[in-house]
Design a protein around this motif. Structure first.
Motif, PDB file in Angstrom:
ATOM      1  N   ALA A 197      66.422  81.116  30.149  1.00 43.10           N
ATOM      2  CA  ALA A 197      67.558  80.446  29.516  1.00 43.10           C
ATOM      3  C   ALA A 197      68.589  81.442  29.008  1.00 43.10           C
ATOM      4  O   ALA A 197      69.768  81.100  28.846  1.00 43.10           O
ATOM      5  N   VAL A 198      68.155  82.688  28.770  1.00 41.86           N
ATOM      6  CA  VAL A 198      69.103  83.722  28.333  1.00 41.86           C
ATOM      7  C   VAL A 198      70.224  83.889  29.350  1.00 41.86           C
ATOM      8  O   VAL A 198      71.366  84.227  28.993  1.00 41.86           O
ATOM      9  N   ALA A 199      69.923  83.643  30.619  1.00 44.75           N
ATOM     10  CA  ALA A 199      70.931  83.811  31.667  1.00 44.75           C
ATOM     11  C   ALA A 199      72.041  82.769  31.585  1.00 44.75           C
ATOM     12  O   ALA A 199      73.068  82.895  32.268  1.00 44.75           O
ATOM     13  N   GLY A 200      71.862  81.755  30.735  1.00 43.33           N
ATOM     14  CA  GLY A 200      72.842  80.675  30.671  1.00 43.33           C
ATOM     15  C   GLY A 200      74.127  81.016  29.948  1.00 43.33           C
ATOM     16  O   GLY A 200      75.149  80.345  30.139  1.00 43.33           O
ATOM     17  N   THR A 201      74.111  82.057  29.111  1.00 40.09           N
ATOM     18  CA  THR A 201      75.331  82.446  28.402  1.00 40.09           C
ATOM     19  C   THR A 201      75.118  83.849  27.810  1.00 40.09           C
ATOM     20  O   THR A 201      74.111  84.499  28.064  1.00 40.09           O
ATOM     21  N   ALA A 202      76.065  84.312  27.020  1.00 38.89           N
ATOM     22  CA  ALA A 202      75.962  85.630  26.399  1.00 38.89           C
ATOM     23  C   ALA A 202      75.175  85.546  25.094  1.00 38.89           C
ATOM     24  O   ALA A 202      75.262  84.549  24.361  1.00 38.89           O
ATOM     25  N   HIS A 203      74.407  86.588  24.811  1.00 36.44           N
ATOM     26  CA  HIS A 203      73.604  86.666  23.599  1.00 36.44           C
ATOM     27  C   HIS A 203      73.750  88.059  22.992  1.00 36.44           C
ATOM     28  O   HIS A 203      73.979  89.030  23.707  1.00 36.44           O
ATOM     29  N   LEU A 204      73.589  88.121  21.672  1.00 35.07           N
ATOM     30  CA  LEU A 204      73.623  89.402  20.970  1.00 35.07           C
ATOM     31  C   LEU A 204      72.255  89.649  20.342  1.00 35.07           C
ATOM     32  O   LEU A 204      71.751  88.829  19.564  1.00 35.07           O
ATOM     33  N   PHE A 205      71.652  90.787  20.685  1.00 32.33           N
ATOM     34  CA  PHE A 205      70.389  91.224  20.111  1.00 32.33           C
ATOM     35  C   PHE A 205      70.620  92.542  19.374  1.00 32.33           C
ATOM     36  O   PHE A 205      71.363  93.398  19.848  1.00 32.33           O
ATOM     37  N   GLN A 206      69.961  92.676  18.229  1.00 35.11           N
ATOM     38  CA  GLN A 206      70.193  93.867  17.411  1.00 35.11           C
ATOM     39  C   GLN A 206      68.896  94.277  16.717  1.00 35.11           C
ATOM     40  O   GLN A 206      68.130  93.424  16.247  1.00 35.11           O
ATOM     41  N   GLN A 207      68.669  95.586  16.680  1.00 27.69           N
ATOM     42  CA  GLN A 207      67.478  96.081  15.990  1.00 27.69           C
ATOM     43  C   GLN A 207      67.528  95.694  14.518  1.00 27.69           C
ATOM     44  O   GLN A 207      68.570  95.786  13.866  1.00 27.69           O
ATOM     45  N   THR A 208      66.412  95.218  14.012  1.00 26.16           N
ATOM     46  CA  THR A 208      66.331  94.809  12.616  1.00 26.16           C
ATOM     47  C   THR A 208      66.348  96.034  11.703  1.00 26.16           C
ATOM     48  O   THR A 208      65.611  97.001  11.934  1.00 26.16           O
ATOM     49  N   VAL A 209      67.194  95.995  10.688  1.00 26.78           N
ATOM     50  CA  VAL A 209      67.208  97.054   9.686  1.00 26.78           C
ATOM     51  C   VAL A 209      66.120  96.765   8.661  1.00 26.78           C
ATOM     52  O   VAL A 209      65.985  95.637   8.166  1.00 26.78           O
ATOM     53  N   ASP A 210      65.334  97.770   8.345  1.00 31.08           N
ATOM     54  CA  ASP A 210      64.297  97.626   7.314  1.00 31.08           C
ATOM     55  C   ASP A 210      64.990  97.649   5.952  1.00 31.08           C
ATOM     56  O   ASP A 210      65.153  98.688   5.321  1.00 31.08           O
ATOM     57  N   LYS A 211      65.408  96.451   5.511  1.00 31.74           N
ATOM     58  CA  LYS A 211      66.330  96.347   4.389  1.00 31.74           C
ATOM     59  C   LYS A 211      65.643  96.463   3.038  1.00 31.74           C
ATOM     60  O   LYS A 211      64.560  95.923   2.821  1.00 31.74           O
ATOM     61  N   ALA A 212      66.369  97.121   2.137  1.00 29.35           N
ATOM     62  CA  ALA A 212      66.059  97.047   0.712  1.00 29.35           C
ATOM     63  C   ALA A 212      66.980  96.038   0.045  1.00 29.35           C
ATOM     64  O   ALA A 212      66.625  95.395  -0.946  1.00 29.35           O
ATOM     65  N   ALA A 213      68.190  95.881   0.610  1.00 30.56           N
ATOM     66  CA  ALA A 213      69.190  94.965   0.052  1.00 30.56           C
ATOM     67  C   ALA A 213      70.317  94.813   1.062  1.00 30.56           C
ATOM     68  O   ALA A 213      70.344  95.478   2.108  1.00 30.56           O
ATOM     69  N   ASP A 214      71.240  93.929   0.730  1.00 31.54           N
ATOM     70  CA  ASP A 214      72.465  93.771   1.499  1.00 31.54           C
ATOM     71  C   ASP A 214      73.651  94.173   0.621  1.00 31.54           C
ATOM     72  O   ASP A 214      73.508  94.344  -0.600  1.00 31.54           O
ATOM     73  N   SER A 231      67.709  90.130  -2.294  1.00 30.25           N
ATOM     74  CA  SER A 231      66.909  88.955  -1.950  1.00 30.25           C
ATOM     75  C   SER A 231      65.819  89.409  -0.999  1.00 30.25           C
ATOM     76  O   SER A 231      65.807  90.560  -0.553  1.00 30.25           O
ATOM     77  N   ASP A 232      64.909  88.494  -0.664  1.00 32.74           N
ATOM     78  CA  ASP A 232      63.894  88.788   0.341  1.00 32.74           C
ATOM     79  C   ASP A 232      64.212  88.089   1.659  1.00 32.74           C
ATOM     80  O   ASP A 232      63.332  87.908   2.502  1.00 32.74           O
ATOM     81  N   LEU A 233      65.470  87.717   1.857  1.00 37.48           N
ATOM     82  CA  LEU A 233      65.865  86.916   3.016  1.00 37.48           C
ATOM     83  C   LEU A 233      66.331  87.805   4.166  1.00 37.48           C
ATOM     84  O   LEU A 233      66.985  88.826   3.950  1.00 37.48           O
ATOM     85  N   LEU A 234      66.017  87.381   5.380  1.00 36.33           N
ATOM     86  CA  LEU A 234      66.565  88.053   6.556  1.00 36.33           C
ATOM     87  C   LEU A 234      68.068  87.883   6.586  1.00 36.33           C
ATOM     88  O   LEU A 234      68.815  88.823   6.855  1.00 36.33           O
ATOM     89  N   ASP A 235      68.545  86.676   6.314  1.00 34.92           N
ATOM     90  CA  ASP A 235      69.971  86.365   6.266  1.00 34.92           C
ATOM     91  C   ASP A 235      70.250  85.751   4.903  1.00 34.92           C
ATOM     92  O   ASP A 235      69.858  84.609   4.625  1.00 34.92           O
ATOM     93  N   TRP A 236      70.894  86.512   4.018  1.00 36.83           N
ATOM     94  CA  TRP A 236      71.083  86.053   2.645  1.00 36.83           C
ATOM     95  C   TRP A 236      71.936  84.793   2.545  1.00 36.83           C
ATOM     96  O   TRP A 236      71.880  84.071   1.540  1.00 36.83           O
ATOM     97  N   TYR A 240      71.658  80.718  -1.231  1.00 38.40           N
ATOM     98  CA  TYR A 240      72.389  81.435  -2.265  1.00 38.40           C
ATOM     99  C   TYR A 240      71.666  81.409  -3.615  1.00 38.40           C
ATOM    100  O   TYR A 240      71.905  82.263  -4.473  1.00 38.40           O
ATOM    101  N   ASP A 241      70.770  80.439  -3.815  1.00 41.05           N
ATOM    102  CA  ASP A 241      70.070  80.343  -5.094  1.00 41.05           C
ATOM    103  C   ASP A 241      69.098  81.500  -5.311  1.00 41.05           C
ATOM    104  O   ASP A 241      68.668  81.754  -6.440  1.00 41.05           O
ATOM    105  N   LEU A 242      68.722  82.190  -4.247  1.00 43.42           N
ATOM    106  CA  LEU A 242      67.756  83.280  -4.346  1.00 43.42           C
ATOM    107  C   LEU A 242      68.404  84.652  -4.495  1.00 43.42           C
ATOM    108  O   LEU A 242      67.707  85.662  -4.524  1.00 43.42           O
ATOM    109  N   LEU A 243      69.729  84.694  -4.611  1.00 48.05           N
ATOM    110  CA  LEU A 243      70.442  85.971  -4.584  1.00 48.05           C
ATOM    111  C   LEU A 243      70.701  86.518  -5.985  1.00 48.05           C
ATOM    112  O   LEU A 243      70.948  85.767  -6.931  1.00 48.05           O
ATOM    113  N   THR A 244      70.666  87.836  -6.079  1.00 49.27           N
ATOM    114  CA  THR A 244      71.067  88.548  -7.290  1.00 49.27           C
ATOM    115  C   THR A 244      72.197  89.496  -6.927  1.00 49.27           C
ATOM    116  O   THR A 244      72.120  90.213  -5.924  1.00 49.27           O
ATOM    117  N   TYR A 245      73.275  89.513  -7.733  1.00 46.22           N
ATOM    118  CA  TYR A 245      74.473  90.281  -7.416  1.00 46.22           C
ATOM    119  C   TYR A 245      74.669  91.414  -8.418  1.00 46.22           C
ATOM    120  O   TYR A 245      74.532  91.219  -9.627  1.00 46.22           O
TER     121      TYR A 245
END
Length: 318
Positions: A197-214, A231-236, A240-245
Motif C-alpha cells: 500500500a506504500v506504493a499508493g502515494t508518497a510517505h515520510l519516514f524519519q528516525q525516532t529521536v530518543d527524546k528528553a523533551a520537545d 511530556s512522555d508523548l511521541l507527539d505532544w 495538551y493536558d499532559l504537557l508542562t511548559y
C-alpha cells in the motif's frame, strides 16, 4: 503626513489567536479589517485598479472599507477558502478559480504592505521536503529522513535506522468512518508493517529521536520565544493536558539558524518544532508558517500577543 493604514486580517470565524491580536491592536488604536475568503462574494467585495504606483482601490466588508493602497500589513492566518454552494459543480469550479486568482492575486500584491506571512511564501514553506532541505542548509540537525512511494525502500530504511516514525506530508481535513474530523497522527512503524500500500502515494519516514523533551520556538519578526515542552508523548499535540511548559534560551547557533531558515522562504513568522535528545542536542522537526502560538502566553507569561501586534503595527524590524 499620511495616516497609517489598516491591518488586514485574513482568517476564518473561529480563530481565538486572531481575536487576541485584534483586541491588542484595537487597544492601541490601530485599525484592523478582518475577513475570511469564504465571505466572498456574499459579504465581501473589492474593486482594484492596477496603476503605475501599484494596486489601488478598496476592499469592503459589512462593517469596514479598506484602502488597498494604504494597507500597512496583512496577517494571513487560516482562511476557510472560497466556496460557491449556490452554483453547479462546474460553474463553482470556474468561480473559485477566478476568485483565487482575482482577489487572491490582489491581496498578494499590495504596495508597501508587510505580510505575516505572504500567502505564496506560506505555500512554498508548507512542503515538508523543502523545509527539511532548507533546515539543513540553515545549519539545523535533522534526523535521517526518507520520502518515498517504494515499499522496498521504506523497509530498508526502517531496518537501517529503526526505530522509525511515519509522518503525514501534509494534514488535510480527514474524516473517519463516522464522518468525524480527525488528524493523521505521527506513529511508530516497524519493517513488517510496511506493505504494498506504500506504493499508493508518497510517505515520510524519519528516525525516532530518543527524546528528553520537545521545544516550540516561535519567531515573530525579530523576537524569538522558546518554550521547552515536557511530556512522555511521541507527539505532544495529541494531549495538551499532559504537557508542562518552561521558557528557555535556545542553544548557541539555533537563533542564527532560525533567521536563516525564515530568510530562505522570505517569512517573518514561524512556529518551529524541535526534539531535544537525552544528550541535550536539538533536532529540527518542522516549521509551520501559519502555526498556533497564543496558547503558550498564559502558560509561560511570554509577551507573544504584544510582539505580534508590534510586528503588524510595524513598530519592529523584520
Amino acid at each position: 503626513m499620511t495616516e497609517p493604514g489598516p491591518v488586514l486580517v485574513v482568517t476564518n470565524l473561529d480563530d481565538p489567536t486572531t481575536d487576541l491580536v485584534i483586541d491588542e491592536l484595537h487597544g492601541r488604536g490601530v485599525p484592523a479589517v478582518r475577513f475570511d475568503s469564504g465571505d466572498f462574494p456574499a459579504t465581501l467585495s473589492f474593486a482594484a485598479s492596477i496603476t503605475s504606483e501599484g494596486i489601488t482601490g478598496t476592499l469592503t466588508t459589512p462593517t469596514r472599507t479598506a484602502d488597498l493602497a494604504a494597507v500597512r500589513s496583512l496577517y494571513y492566518r487560516r482562511p476557510s477558502g472560497f466556496t460557491f454552494p449556490h452554483l453547479d459543480q462546474q460553474t463553482a469550479r470556474f468561480a473559485v478559480t477566478q476568485a483565487r486568482y482575482g482577489l487572491g492575486g490582489v491581496l498578494a500584491s499590495l504596495p508597501s504592505c508587510l505580510y505575516v506571512n505572504h500567502p505564496h511564501r506560506i505555500g512554498d514553506a508548507e512542503f515538508k521536503p523543502s523545509g527539511l532541505a532548507a533546515a539543513v542548509a540553515a545549519g539545523f540537525r535533522i534526523p535521517p529522513t526518507l520520502v518515498t512511494s517504494s515499499p522496498d525502500a521504506a523497509r530498508t530504511f526502517v531496518k537501517r535506522h529503526g526505530p522509525v516514525i511515519y509522518k503525514p506530508l501534509s494534514a488535510p481535513l480527514y474524516r473517519d468512518a463516522d464522518g468525524i474530523s480527525c488528524t493523521v497522527e505521527v506513529a511508530d512503524v516497524a519493517a513488517d508493517e510496511i506493505d504494498d500500500a506504500v506504493a499508493g502515494t508518497a510517505h515520510l519516514f524519519q528516525q525516532t529521536v530518543d527524546k528528553a523533551a520537545d521545544a516550540r520556538v516561535t519567531v515573530i519578526g525579530d523576537q524569538v520565544f522558546t518554550v521547552r515542552i515536557d511530556s512522555d508523548l511521541l507527539d505532544w499535540r495529541t494531549d495538551y493536558d499532559l504537557l508542562t511548559y518552561t521558557p528557555v534560551q535556545p542553544p548557541p547557533g539555533i537563533t542564527k539558524a532560525l533567521h536563516a531558515y525564515l530568510a530562505h522562504f522570505r517569512l517573518v513568522f514561524g512556529a518551529f518544532d524541535f526534539a531535544i535528545d537525552r544528550e541535550g542536542q536539538w533536532w529540527f522537526l518542522e516549521c509551520n508558517p501559519s502555526g498556533q502560538w497564543a496558547w503558550l502566553e498564559p502558560e509561560t507569561g511570554l509577551p507573544m500577543v504584544a510582539a505580534m501586534a508590534d510586528l503588524l503595527e510595524r513598530k519592529t524590524t523584520t
